[in-house]
Write a protein that holds these residues in place. Structure first.
Motif, PDB file in Angstrom:
ATOM      1  N   THR A 104       3.971   5.562  -5.623  1.00 55.14           N
ATOM      2  CA  THR A 104       3.827   5.688  -7.069  1.00 55.14           C
ATOM      3  C   THR A 104       3.014   6.930  -7.418  1.00 55.14           C
ATOM      4  O   THR A 104       3.364   7.687  -8.331  1.00 55.14           O
ATOM      5  N   LEU A 105       1.918   7.135  -6.677  1.00 55.10           N
ATOM      6  CA  LEU A 105       1.091   8.314  -6.937  1.00 55.10           C
ATOM      7  C   LEU A 105       1.886   9.597  -6.676  1.00 55.10           C
ATOM      8  O   LEU A 105       1.796  10.561  -7.443  1.00 55.10           O
ATOM      9  N   LEU A 106       2.677   9.585  -5.608  1.00 60.72           N
ATOM     10  CA  LEU A 106       3.469  10.780  -5.295  1.00 60.72           C
ATOM     11  C   LEU A 106       4.469  11.066  -6.406  1.00 60.72           C
ATOM     12  O   LEU A 106       4.652  12.214  -6.824  1.00 60.72           O
TER      13      LEU A 106
ATOM     14  N   LEU B 271       1.971   1.860  -3.435  1.00 56.28           N
ATOM     15  CA  LEU B 271       0.916   2.478  -4.253  1.00 56.28           C
ATOM     16  C   LEU B 271       0.921   3.996  -4.054  1.00 56.28           C
ATOM     17  O   LEU B 271       0.884   4.769  -5.017  1.00 56.28           O
ATOM     18  N   VAL B 272       0.972   4.409  -2.783  1.00 57.97           N
ATOM     19  CA  VAL B 272       0.960   5.841  -2.500  1.00 57.97           C
ATOM     20  C   VAL B 272       2.227   6.494  -3.049  1.00 57.97           C
ATOM     21  O   VAL B 272       2.181   7.580  -3.633  1.00 57.97           O
TER      22      VAL B 272
ATOM     23  N   ARG C 136       4.266  10.139  -9.555  1.00 57.75           N
ATOM     24  CA  ARG C 136       3.537  10.593 -10.725  1.00 57.75           C
ATOM     25  C   ARG C 136       3.148  12.060 -10.580  1.00 57.75           C
ATOM     26  O   ARG C 136       3.233  12.851 -11.517  1.00 57.75           O
ATOM     27  N   ASP C 137       2.722  12.418  -9.360  1.00 54.77           N
ATOM     28  CA  ASP C 137       2.309  13.790  -9.134  1.00 54.77           C
ATOM     29  C   ASP C 137       3.494  14.739  -9.282  1.00 54.77           C
ATOM     30  O   ASP C 137       3.372  15.818  -9.868  1.00 54.77           O
ATOM     31  N   ASN C 138       4.653  14.321  -8.790  1.00 54.13           N
ATOM     32  CA  ASN C 138       5.842  15.162  -8.954  1.00 54.13           C
ATOM     33  C   ASN C 138       6.199  15.322 -10.415  1.00 54.13           C
ATOM     34  O   ASN C 138       6.589  16.398 -10.861  1.00 54.13           O
TER      35      ASN C 138
ATOM     36  N   CYS D  93       0.833  -1.199   0.000  1.00 52.20           N
ATOM     37  CA  CYS D  93       0.000   0.000   0.000  1.00 52.20           C
ATOM     38  C   CYS D  93       0.875   1.260   0.000  1.00 52.20           C
ATOM     39  O   CYS D  93       0.569   2.248  -0.677  1.00 52.20           O
TER      40      CYS D  93
END
Lengths: 494, 483
Positions: free
Chosen positions: A18-20, A15-16, A22-24, A12
């Protein structure tokens, strides 16, 4: 069960993570390219979010900004307005919410919106003090009186045409008129009315093509006005060394390599005429033979020195005028009297007149004198720049002398101004298959004050479809407009 | 704090009864922040848009404060040892979501759309209902192990919920995904959100019973323990159902969520890595297989691979029968335009996303107005909720509670990943919404219920072991303390 739980916790976390990441990537790495993507509506919204800076002529704005219509949803707050839009359109271009911006409005967009990096300090200050971002101003070199004279003259004529006036000593553009023109205010917003007005102006619906900037973007065969360039080539190459030296010009003259005689307009004294007389009467045979004798290369070299074959950036781009290479003798002869492939923008011919008037020195034409921040601090100033020297001062004097004869007692008498020395040259250029269409009427000239300085050089072209074919001659149609423009500038100097 | 004994004298207490602190005051302090931050944000939006503090600030602040207070009191009363972070984190997200929904309500562009509704008051109502449901869960679910009794009823309920959107006349096809049902007079409902919880209950109950069989009876092959053929049954059934969801409801997200949740729970129940490998293989096969013939999925994948092309197509008249949407490209522009620090509350243009700007794409508004910093904070809050859920699973003493907690947390994490990843262009878009942030009654209600269940499990997990019944020889074991 706790071991797999811990692994799921790590999963988990990944997952977070990866999102961070991607957001960067999106908001840091790609932020600028996404933000400045012209398709990103925010770019347009920002452009129209604050009143645009103005374009100034002689200290007065010729543009303005007004709040967009409130009917319906319009996320663009301000729209552009123009004072006397059709007259100034060739200078300003347009800035439309729906159709984008062109010419000065587009080139100086950064200054006008206040986004330009040169306004960084101002912008930061506004941001800190909480003020709305303000656009800077573009101060042009134009002369309102000259522009009005030019535009009114074209309008009175009613056909199509263009006028360009330059200040020979600096290259400042004083007038830049094109007719028919359009009012950029009429489609500055993004309503249905704006779209209808825009559609009506397109060439498809209006064959007169009012949105064409004829002063910079249309090339015409320059006709006899090109003889000034040919005369300059003769002097510079030492073929003839004075205005009054007899030329070697038989009449009739058959072009080399052909059996075609080069004709003169009417029965004029061209046989072995001096260059002064040949220019005065506009002898095709004399200048055709000079061009032919000098040859393609030397003619091309001189034409290029006057600015032919290269685009000019004023900063608005002007189409390159054409003098061909790789021509045979007869083609060179025709080209040397402004026919065959030779084609010039009105700006180009104004540059020719201005170089002669400025004692042989060609200045780079420009129309933006200064860029200002919103509080009128100068941000950038254009310095006059020498482009080339097509003539030596001595030869320039000789050519001026010849051009003044044209106005005093030749084809250009319509341009005479009392108390001012005026030099000029008419042109009537043939075009169309077998010369079937109406010729273009040209006039190029300059004025010289008693103190020897030259405040203005001008080029006028008229494509008058309504006029009687015989009536069209540069002296009849174009010279009066040139005269009014020169007078407007000269009167302002007094 | 709670040496809850009934010892006869004041000088003595029983060993082992000294429990963990309840942390209720910590929760209260955090809740104050969780309410104050959205209230400030709300004022900020009003100031940015119309230069004045919004008139509803007081009622909004009081409303959110009241709801948080009720929830807190319910926890204090019915789950005193619950995890102190879950409630404040959920409240904060819910509050921020309300602010963004209100902010998008102010957009003239969105107001001009044909099916515009003022969403913020409704979302506030849903929030009240959601917190109501949360309290109801705490009151009536005294012990989460009760749910174990409903294992097969849960399975049945979940199947009904999943099939509902496909019932003709009830289901609604919104922009290609059939995951909604219309209830006349009440509006639309997303049964998948509730199915998520019910399925977790079923999986937990089922796996708790079958875990030994699934874990032990296996053969070893290439370092992996291969399950027996007949033990493959359950995973095959769940896989098949997920595929059916994908085919008939054309929603990749829901399908992925349920299958992923099952695989996670199966892995935790059996401690066999081989299930993960199987799960991944099966989902890959399923997704690729369905995508090869389902045009809606293909469109989504195309839009994901080339959002700019989709944007261009959406602006032209196309005759391919596919509804092209510029939403993803608009969302990417919103994120990019936000940059590191964002444009500030109320000052972005995320309304350009138009349809679903306040639901599926709500994160884009955070991206534009709060920037990278804001979105990272939001993602970390989600991460924290998941982490508290996993911690609850670790602390739970019964296998059912462990499985249920990890199932719910895992599903929550997967949902956040699928939605946020979709909106940020990391994976193809699906029709799900960010928990708590997005506009939508089903989502808010279901997620508050989910938090309620997690709080219940964590309360049971952290509650001190019940004191031994006072025995006659208590006197023998007393500790004498200096008084």
């Amino acid at each position: 069960m706790n071991k797999p739980l811990r692994r799921i916790a790590i999963f988990c976390g990944l997952l977070v993570l990866t999102l961070l990441l991607r957001d960067n990537y999106l908001q840091y790495v790609r932020a600028d390219s996404l933000k400045d993507d012209p398709k990103n509506r925010r770019v347009t919204i920002a452009r129209y979010a604050t009143p645009r800076g103005d374009i100034l002529v002689g200290g007065d704005p010729i543009t303005g900004s007004a709040e967009s219509s409130k009917s319906g949803v319009n996320d663009l707050k301000y729209k552009r307005t123009y004072k006397n839009g059709p007259m100034w359109a060739p200078v300003t271009g347009y800035a439309s919410q729906a159709f984008g911006a062109t010419q000065l409005e587009s080139i100086e967009d950064g200054i006008l919106t206040g986004d330009d990096d040169r306004l960084f300090f101002r912008k930061t200050l506004d941001m800190i003090t909480g003020k709305e971002q303000q656009g800077g101003n573009v101060v042009t070199t134009l002369n309102a009186a000259a522009q009005k004279a030019a535009f009114d003259g074209l309008k009175k004529r009613g056909g199509k045409g263009a006028v360009v006036a330059l200040e020979p000593s600096t290259g400042k553009i004083l007038a830049l008129a094109s007719y028919p023109s359009y009012d950029p205010s009429s489609f500055a917003g993004n309503t249905n009315d704006d779209a209808a007005a825009w559609k009506k102006l397109q060439k498809k619906y209006d064959p007169a093509d009012p949105m064409l900037n004829r002063a910079l973007r249309e090339t015409y065969p320059p006709g006899s006005t090109f003889k000034v360039v040919t005369a300059a080539a003769a002097l510079e190459n030492g073929k003839y060394t004075s205005a009054d030296e007899r030329t070697d010009s038989p009449l009739p003259w058959v072009m080399p390599g052909t059996t075609t005689e080069l004709k003169n307009e009417g029965n004029i004294p061209c046989e072995n005429a001096t260059m002064r007389v040949a220019l005065q009467y506009s002898c095709n045979t004399v200048f055709g033979k000079i061009g032919s004798d000098l040859g393609n290369d030397k003619m091309l070299e001189e034409a290029k020195k006057f600015g032919f074959d290269s685009e000019q950036f004023t900063p608005v781009r002007a189409t390159a005028s054409v003098f061909s290479d790789d021509m045979n003798k007869s083609q060179t002869a025709l080209s040397s009297i402004g026919q065959y492939n030779t084609a010039a923008t009105p700006l180009q011919m104004a540059m020719v007149a201005s170089a002669v008037a400025n004692d042989g020195k060609l200045m780079k034409p420009y129309m933006v004198d200064e860029l200002q921040s919103s509080n009128l601090d100068p941000v950038a100033k254009t310095e006059p720049e020498e482009l080339s020297r097509p003539l030596s001062p001595k030869n320039a004097q000789i050519l001026q002398d010849m051009m003044q004869t044209v106005v005093e007692k030749g084809t250009g008498t319509n341009a005479r101004i009392s108390g001012v020395e005026v030099g000029g040259k008419t042109g009537t250029a043939q075009h169309g298959v077998e010369n079937s269409e109406n010729p273009y009427a040209w006039f190029i000239s300059y004025a010289k004050l008693p103190d020897g300085s030259s405040p203005v050089a001008v080029a006028v072209v008229i494509e008058d479809e309504g006029a009687n074919r015989d009536d069209i001659s540069g002296g009849g149609l174009a010279a009066p407009i040139a005269k009014n423009v020169m007078e407007a500038v000269v009167n302002a100097k007094k | 704090m709670s040496s809850s004994t009934n010892s006869p004298t004041h000088h003595t207490s029983t060993i082992g009864a000294i429990g963990a602190p309840s942390r209720r005051n910590t929760e209260l302090a955090l809740l104050v922040f969780a309410v104050a931050i959205p209230v400030f944000a709300y004022a900020n939006v009003g100031l940015a848009i119309s230069d004045q503090v919004p008139s509803g600030l007081l009622s909004y602040g009081l409303g959110l404060g009241l709801l948080a207070g009720v929830a807190h009191l319910a926890v204090r009363k019915f789950a005193p040892y619950a995890d102190p972070l879950l409630l404040p984190l959920a409240t904060l997200l819910n509050g921020l979501g309300l602010v963004v929904i209100w902010r998008l309500d102010q957009s003239k562009l969105l107001q001009s759309l044909p099916n515009f509704v003022t969403a913020a008051p409704r979302q506030l109502l849903y929030t009240a209902l959601g917190i109501g449901l949360f309290v109801v869960v705490l009151i009536f679910l005294k012990d989460h192990r009760v749910l174990q009794r409903y294992t097969y009823i849960s399975m049945f309920t979940a199947l009904v919920l999943l099939i509902l959107p496909l019932v003709p006349g009830l289901g609604a096809n919104i922009y290609g995904a059939k995951i909604w049902i219309n209830i006349p007079g009440l509006g639309s409902l997303q049964p998948g959100e509730f199915a998520k919880i019910v399925l977790a209950v079923f999986f937990a109950g089922y796996l708790m019973v079958k875990r030994d069989a699934l874990a032990l009876a296996s053969r070893r092959f290439m370092g992996l323990y291969l399950p027996r053929g007949r033990d493959l049954g359950p995973i095959l059934v769940v896989w098949a159902i997920s595929i059916l969801i994908l085919v008939f409801e054309t929603d990749l997200g829901t399908s992925l969520l349920f299958f992923g949740m099952f695989v996670i729970m199966l892995y935790v129940a059996t401690e066999r890595t081989s299930w993960i490998v199987f799960g991944l293989l099966m989902s890959a096969v399923g997704a690729v297989g369905v995508a090869s013939f389902e045009s809606h999925i293909q469109t989504r994948v195309q839009a994901w691979l080339n959002p700019m092309r989709e944007y261009e197509l959406s602006r032209q008249v196309t005759h391919d029968g596919i509804l092209h949407s510029d939403q993803l490209q608009q969302a990417l522009w919103a994120f990019g335009s936000g940059g590191t620090l964002g444009s500030g509350w109320g000052q972005g243009h995320s309304d350009l996303i138009r349809f679903a700007a306040n639901s599926d794409f709500v994160l884009a508004t955070f991206g534009e107005e709060l920037g990278l910093a804001g979105v990272m904070a939001i993602l970390l809050i989600y991460g924290l909720i998941v982490e508290r859920g996993v911690r609850t699973a670790l602390a739970a003493r019964d296998p059912f509670g462990k499985l249920l907690a990890i199932g719910l947390s895992g599903a929550f994490a997967l949902q956040v990943f699928v939605v946020a990843g979709g909106v940020m262009g990391l994976i193809p878009l699906t029709g799900m919404t960010m928990p708590f942030l997005a506009y939508g009654g089903s989502s808010v209600l279901a997620n508050w219920a989910l938090i309620g269940i997690l709080i219940r499990i964590s309360d049971t997990a952290r509650r001190p072991a019940p004191a031994p019944a006072s025995s006659p020889d208590a006197e023998m074991t007393q500790v004498v303390r200096p008084s």
